[in-house]
Design an enzyme around this catalytic site. Structure first.
Site, short mmCIF file in Angstrom:
data_model
loop_
_atom_site.label_atom_id
_atom_site.label_comp_id
_atom_site.label_asym_id
_atom_site.label_seq_id
_atom_site.Cartn_x
_atom_site.Cartn_y
_atom_site.Cartn_z
N GLU A 16 0.81 -1.21 0.00
CA GLU A 16 0.00 0.00 0.00
C GLU A 16 0.84 1.26 0.00
O GLU A 16 1.92 1.28 0.59
CB GLU A 16 -0.84 0.07 1.28
CG GLU A 16 -1.79 -1.05 1.44
CD GLU A 16 -2.28 -1.13 2.88
OE1 GLU A 16 -3.44 -1.48 3.06
OE2 GLU A 16 -1.51 -0.83 3.80
N CYS A 35 2.79 8.55 1.45
CA CYS A 35 3.09 7.68 2.59
C CYS A 35 3.41 6.29 2.03
O CYS A 35 2.56 5.67 1.38
CB CYS A 35 1.88 7.64 3.51
SG CYS A 35 2.06 6.47 4.87
N CYS A 55 4.80 -7.09 8.28
CA CYS A 55 5.71 -6.55 9.29
C CYS A 55 5.90 -7.57 10.39
O CYS A 55 4.98 -8.28 10.75
CB CYS A 55 5.14 -5.25 9.87
SG CYS A 55 6.24 -4.48 11.08
N CYS A 75 2.83 -5.13 16.44
CA CYS A 75 2.17 -4.20 17.37
C CYS A 75 0.68 -4.59 17.43
O CYS A 75 0.07 -4.87 16.40
CB CYS A 75 2.30 -2.76 16.87
SG CYS A 75 4.02 -2.25 16.71
N CYS A 113 -2.22 -3.01 15.23
CA CYS A 113 -1.92 -2.77 13.81
C CYS A 113 -2.26 -4.00 12.97
O CYS A 113 -1.82 -5.10 13.27
CB CYS A 113 -0.45 -2.43 13.68
SG CYS A 113 0.14 -2.46 11.99
N LEU A 158 5.48 5.79 19.96
CA LEU A 158 5.71 5.55 21.39
C LEU A 158 4.50 4.84 22.00
O LEU A 158 4.61 3.75 22.54
CB LEU A 158 6.00 6.88 22.09
CG LEU A 158 6.38 6.81 23.56
CD1 LEU A 158 7.64 5.98 23.76
CD2 LEU A 158 6.60 8.21 24.13
N CYS A 188 -2.95 0.87 9.20
CA CYS A 188 -2.00 0.33 8.23
C CYS A 188 -2.19 -1.16 8.02
O CYS A 188 -2.49 -1.90 8.93
CB CYS A 188 -0.57 0.72 8.57
SG CYS A 188 0.18 -0.14 9.91
S1 SF4 Z 1 2.62 -0.35 13.67
FE1 SF4 Z 1 2.33 -2.13 12.30
S2 SF4 Z 1 3.65 -1.72 10.55
FE2 SF4 Z 1 4.34 -0.36 12.21
S3 SF4 Z 1 5.98 -1.50 13.27
FE3 SF4 Z 1 4.06 -1.99 14.36
S4 SF4 Z 1 3.31 -3.87 13.37
FE4 SF4 Z 1 4.84 -2.97 12.02
#
Ligand code: SF4
Length: 343
Positions: free
Chosen positions: A90, A103, A110, A114, A117, A216, A334
């Site tokens: 994307e 962006c 990834c 997180c 996400c 953060l 994202c």
């Molecule tokens: S917010 Fe999503 S894309 Fe960004 S580092 Fe964490 S898991 Fe990876």
């Protein structure tokens, strides 16, 4: 086979010399690729035919396939792009009063997981090449040029952790900075990280004045660890040391992103702890009321709570902005659009 979109102008000149050509051919090709969006050598009409033939045998030019474009309000457009090996990635185009921002994603998926996400939930597929990252910006530039606009800002804030793919991500920035191409100033580029401490230190030593944006999202290790597994690898104290070093080396103020999540990190005491943590950092805080995602039951705080949280920071002299919801209506949490498409 050499991927020519991966090369800086000096590398492209060297490549031409290695083919027995004058070095200026490298600049011509760079301009065809980055200013005229050429993806085949036949388009490069100022190159002699035998050279075009030789290039077909020794090189190629990465071009992402545009699978879809989804328009939101306020000028936001989300691009779903396909790599040569069928990964969907994307990029998002945003229109601000000061110009077009692209962006970009730096990885397919990834590995940082997180918890808020969608990309983290989907897992890691592979690093993107510099040419793929650059091409995300070129796909956007090609579109906006049709109405006389220009991509003026780059943010590495799409899917992926840029500092886990350091070489390709930073090389893409150098390529996008080149005056023979898009010529975007480093000062108009932002690298976002979830807190990869060695990468932050390395970027500080790169001595390019990009903005560092750190996700953060919590003022204490305890809360952050629950949201972001990387905090088990690098604590908040280590992160603060690295960001202080970045500021020292580059003279640039660091931005801290803080996704506000109802009943997780949005209390008054979290705000006071955050103010205390950042008061020595001469930092800027971006508060981002969470984009809800299907896979988790995290909730967005009320407007009153968001206002109260930001007021506590302001009263403690921590500069703060509440990010407007660009992209919320095109599923800009994202990774989300890619996951919807892949299902
Ligand atoms: S917010 Fe999503 S894309 Fe960004 S580092 Fe964490 S898991 Fe990876």
């Amino acid at each position: 086979m050499e991927d020519l979109k991966n090369l800086l102008p000096n590398e492209l000149r060297d490549f031409m010399v290695s083919l027995g050509q004058p070095s200026y051919r490298g600049d011509q090709i760079f301009s065809w690729i980055h200013r005229h969006f050429a993806s085949s050598f036949d388009e490069m009409t100022n190159l002699p035919l035998p050279l075009r033939q030789r290039l077909k045998e020794t090189a190629f030019i990465t071009r992402l396939n545009v699978l879809s474009k989804k328009e939101g309000s306020k000028g936001t457009v989300k691009y779903l792009l396909e790599t040569h090996d069928s990964n969907a990635i994307e990029a998002v185009r945003m229109e601000y009063e000061y110009g077009i921002t692209a962006c970009l994603s730096t990885q397919a998926g990834c590995m940082r997981a997180c918890s808020f996400c969608a990309s983290g939930i989907a897992g890691f597929v592979r690093n993107l090449t510099a040419s793929e990252i650059v091409d995300e910006a070129l796909r956007i530039q090609e579109d906006v040029e049709s109405f006389g606009a220009h991509v003026g800002n780059i943010v590495l804030m799409g899917t992926g952790e840029p500092l886990d793919n350091y070489d390709a991500s930073i090389k893409a920035l150098y390529i996008l900075n080149s005056q023979l191409g898009l010529g975007i100033s480093f000062r108009r580029m932002t690298v976002s990280t979830c807190g990869v401490v060695p990468g932050i230190r390395r970027l500080a030593e790169e001595e390019i004045p990009v903005t560092l944006s750190v996700s953060l999202h919590a003022p204490t290790d305890d809360v952050r660890q629950r949201l972001m597994p990387i905090n088990r690898q690098y604590s908040i104290a280590q992160l603060m040391d690295a960001t202080a070093y970045y500021r020292e080396r580059t003279g640039r103020r660091v931005t801290f992103e803080y996704a506000l999540i109802r009943d997780v990190n949005d209390s008054d005491s979290h705000a006071y702890q955050l103010a205390n943590l950042l008061k020595q950092q001469s930092a800027h805080v971006n508060l981002i009321p969470l984009n809800p995602i299907d896979e988790r039951d995290y909730m967005r705080p009320t407007t009153a709570r968001i206002n109260r949280f930001s007021k506590i920071l302001r009263n403690a002299s921590v500069p703060v902005t509440v990010r407007r919801d660009l992209g919320l209506d095109v599923n800009a949490a994202c990774g989300q659009l890619r996951r919807r498409y892949c299902r």
